[in-house]
Design an enzyme around this catalytic site. Sequence first.
Site, PDB file in Angstrom:
ATOM      1  N   GLU A 202     -77.575 -53.200   0.676  1.00  0.00           N
ATOM      2  CA  GLU A 202     -77.881 -52.274  -0.409  1.00  0.00           C
ATOM      3  C   GLU A 202     -77.291 -52.712  -1.743  1.00  0.00           C
ATOM      4  OE1 GLU A 202     -77.015 -48.300   0.841  1.00  0.00           O
ATOM      5  OE2 GLU A 202     -78.406 -48.401   2.509  1.00  0.00           O
ATOM      6  N   ASP A 237     -70.158 -42.873   3.347  1.00  0.00           N
ATOM      7  CA  ASP A 237     -71.058 -42.737   4.495  1.00  0.00           C
ATOM      8  C   ASP A 237     -70.538 -43.646   5.604  1.00  0.00           C
ATOM      9  OD1 ASP A 237     -73.042 -42.593   6.377  1.00  0.00           O
ATOM     10  OD2 ASP A 237     -74.548 -43.673   5.192  1.00  0.00           O
TER      11      ASP A 237
END
Length: 427
Positions: A202, A237
Site C-alpha cells: 500500500e 490495523d
Amino acid sequence: MADHHSAHISTVTASQRLDSRGKPTVKVAIVPSGASVGDYEAHELRDGNADDYGGNSVHQAVTNVEKVIGPALIKQQFGVGDDLEKIDRFMIQLDGSKQRLVEFILPRPGRVSFVWQGIPLYEFLRAQAGMTGPYVLPVPFLNVLNGGKHSGNSMAFQEFMVAPVGAVSLTHAVRLGSEVYQTLKSVIMQKYGASAIGVGDEGGFAPPITEPTEALDLLMSAVKRAGHEGKVKIGIDPAASGFYIQGAYDLGFKSQKQCQLSAANLSDLYRSLLDKYPIILLEDPFAEDDWAAWRKFNQDCPIELVGDDLLATNLERMEIAKENNACNSLLLKINQIGTITESLEAARTAFNYGWRVFVSHRSGETTDDFIADLSVALSTGHLKSGSPCRGERVAKFNRLMDIEDQLNVSGLPQGYAGKSMGWRGMD
C-alpha cells in the site's frame, strides 16, 4: 442537457487487466483485490491455470460478463441513471454464488454519463444513498508503515496510519500527510540505511522492525520533525486474523521469534499503546470469529473500533456484531460484498446502529478513484487508501482534492471532517 433517465445499457464489455500487484483483474470497471482476505468476503473467480499468471487469470470471469451477465442486463433495458438498485438486485439474483466478479458494472459507465451531463459521481451516489446536509470531505488515513501480509519485514501488525485531523481542509490534510511521509523516509534512512526505504503493497515503508512500539516511535519522530505535532493522530490495523494461530495471537508469525499472546494479553498490549501514543482508531485488533475478545475490549474502548474481517461489509455479520456490541465502526469495502446497492445498505445500517463508516481501498488496488466519490457521497468523515505514494493510491487523494475544489467553486455548504468528528485527544 440530455435527459439522463433515458439512457439504457446497450453494451457490456469486459477484459483482463492488472492490479497494483501485477495480478489479473476484470475491467468492466477495474475491480481491486485484497491480500488479507476475510473468510466472509464475496469470492473472487480465478481460472486456476498454472501456466497463465500462475493460476490467477480471470478469463472465465470476463466470459461470464460478456456472455452471461451482459446480455441478461441489456435484455432488461435498465436505465443507467435511475436503476442502480434494480441492476444490482438483478445481478445478485443472476449470480447466487457471488463468484463472477460482477461488482462495479454500473458506476463507471454511470460516471462517464453523469459527468458528461454535469452531474458528478459523488452527487449521483449521494442521491442513491439518500444523504442530505452539508458535504463532508474525509480525513485521509494514510498507511505509511506496512507490516503483516503487506510487507516482507517481521512486523505482525499490518498497517500504521497517520491521520491529519488537525488540518483545515482536505487539501491541507493531504499536504500534512505527505510531509510526514517524506520526513518518515528520512527518519528511516537515518536509522536503518537507504536499503530500508522500500515500500509494501500500500505504499508504506517496510523497515526491519518487529515491535509495534518501534513503528509508533518512528511515526512520532516523523510527525515531530515535520512540525505537525498535535495535528496528526494515528490509526492501527493489526489485521489480527492474519496471526491468529491455533487459538493464540502469534506476533512472531513472520519470524522465528516465539511471541504467542492470549486475547487478554493482546488487549493489554493495545491498551498500553493507547496510553502512550495518540491513537484514535483500531481496526481488526482480534480475529474475525473471536467474538469474546471483541466484546470485552469494546466494553470500555475509548477510540473508534473498526470491524473489517469481522464484518466483511456483510449485513448478517453486522447484525451479529451489533448484538454482541463488538465494535463501533464499519470498514466499507465494496468488493467484500459485491455490489454498490449492498454497500450503501451496509453504510445506512451502520449509521443506524450509531457506528461510524470507514471507506477503504484494497491492498491490490487499481487507479480507479471511485471510493473517493463514495466517501464524500456518504459523508463518512474518513477514508483509507494507502500512502501518498504509488499511482493507485495517489489517484484517490487527487480525486478528493478535485472534489473539494468543485465544492468550493459551487459555493455549496461543505467542510473537512477533522475536529468535527470528535476524535480522541482533540479540543
